[in-house]
Design an enzyme around this catalytic site. Structure first.
Site, PDB file in Angstrom:
ATOM      1  CG  ASP A 150      -0.050  -0.286   2.606  1.00 29.51           C
ATOM      2  OD1 ASP A 150       1.045   0.158   2.560  1.00 29.51           O
ATOM      3  OD2 ASP A 150      -0.916  -0.409   3.366  1.00 29.51           O
ATOM      4  CG  ASP A 180      -5.804  -5.505   2.739  1.00 29.69           C
ATOM      5  OD1 ASP A 180      -5.493  -5.213   3.863  1.00 29.69           O
ATOM      6  OD2 ASP A 180      -6.608  -4.931   1.923  1.00 29.69           O
TER       7      ASP A 180
END
EC number: 2.4.2.29
Length: 371
Positions: free
Chosen positions: A90, A265
């Site tokens: 990320d 996730d």
């Protein structure tokens, strides 16, 4: 990156995601390895025991410690962690906001202080890509402007315009670099305001390798979250993977799959494991509870995970009570196996055009009993 859709059942999708380090069957659940590893587990656990093909690592944490240049010098994330599957990283924006406590949002990036030593840092769209290039991520996320919910309409509009601007700058920068093995995903924002979600999609260029639905599971109700996903997913390119960030429960994941989401996730399976909550097909159990002290059965009958094939609830109860580190490993292996098997079975159901009946049966049993 190559993404092939293999089957669509109503809105649920099954596909194959071909990355530099692995082929990933979708829908996929990505275990969260914040510091380059899943807490209490190593690469052998992930590859040989769980068969995970794609895991998430955190750009913010890897940048601050050990530093992306250290990772690059040691061969990138895959060699550093000895994980031979793929990594999604990320952008680090969420952690900059949530951990630093002292963030300054600017038109060209985010100024924040390290939660480790208080040092000052500046993330720009290009900077977070450079960090992820050094990590050699298979999938990189753009820097975005995050908003907690509920939020005023004006703040949401500001967020989506800034996020789209940063995403488009990231795409231009990425194209200049010519790095085909590092794929770039955009992030769609807008809270639970459906017009803002539509505007976010409209403002974001269409040349990304995939698209994430961000800014959910941050204070809204489940119904609001699902309504937002149902509205947003069909607006995204059909031939690109769709990623729902940071979600969630088994129910959330199956609902989102039914709405056309491909990737997920969440820290839930591992965090819950460490806190004594284990997932079974009949609901969650709390292994610290007294009835398990003499329970010689596995966490779940017929579960093929490493822990269930070898150990009893009584043993895990003992390990948790004794605060043994081995408990976290065994419990995490079980919970991740549960999640990975769930999405694998969901995928098979989509391929066989029976996803809705699979989901109904799964959730009826899952809600039947929790201990």
């Amino acid at each position: 990156m190559d993404f092939q859709l293999q089957a669509i059942d109503k809105h649920a999708r099954a596909g194959l995601l071909n990355l530099a380090h692995s082929q990933v069957a979708t829908p996929v659940f990505m275990p969260v390895g914040t510091q380059g590893c899943i807490k209490s587990l190593d690469a052998m656990d992930m590859q040989e025991i769980l068969g995970a093909k794609l895991i998430l690592a955190n750009t913010y944490h890897m940048y601050l410690r050990p530093g992306e240049k250290v990772v690059e010098q040691l061969g990138g994330l895959h060699r550093f962690a000895q994980f031979h599957g793929s990594f999604l990283t990320d952008s680090g924006g969420f952690q900059a906001f949530s951990l630093s406590g002292n963030v300054k949002l600017q038109e060209d990036g985010i100024v924040f202080k390290s939660h480790i030593d208080g040092s000052k840092h500046f993330f720009t769209p290009a900077k977070v890509l450079d960090i992820q290039y050094s990590l050699n991520s298979d999938i990189m996320m753009v820097l975005d402007d995050l908003v907690g919910l509920p939020a005023p309409l004006k703040r949401l509009e500001e967020s989506i315009k800034r996020s789209a601007k940063w995403a488009n700058l990231s795409l231009e920068y990425h194209k200049e670099k010519n790095r085909p093995n590092n794929n770039l995903f955009a992030i769609i924002q807008g809270g639970t305001h459906l017009k803002m979600r539509s505007l976010s999609v409209e403002l974001t260029h269409k040349g990304f390798d995939g698209y994430a639905i961000g800014g959910l599971a941050v204070g809204e109700s489940v119904d609001e979250m699902l309504e937002t996903i149902a509205h947003t997913a069909p607006l995204l390119p059909k031939d690109k993977p769709r990623y729902l960030m940071g979600v969630g429960t088994p129910e959330n994941i199956l609902d989102a799959i039914s709405l056309g989401v491909d990737m997920f996730d969440c820290v839930m399976p591992t965090r819950n494991a460490r806190n004594a909550t284990l997932f079974t097909h009949s609901g969650k159990i709390s292994i610290k509870n007294a009835p398990y002290k003499l329970d010689n059965t596995p966490i779940e009958e017929n579960c093929a995970c490493y822990a269930c094939k070898r150990y009893s609830k009584a043993y895990l109860h003992h390990l948790f009570r004794a605060k043994e580190l081995t408990y976290a490993r065994l419990a995490s292996l079980h919970n991740l196996h549960f999640y990975l098997e769930m999405v694998k079975n969901a995928r098979n159901a989509i391929l066989e055009k029976r996803f809705l009946s699979f989901k109904k049966e799964f959730l009826e049993k899952y809600h039947s009993c929790s201990h």
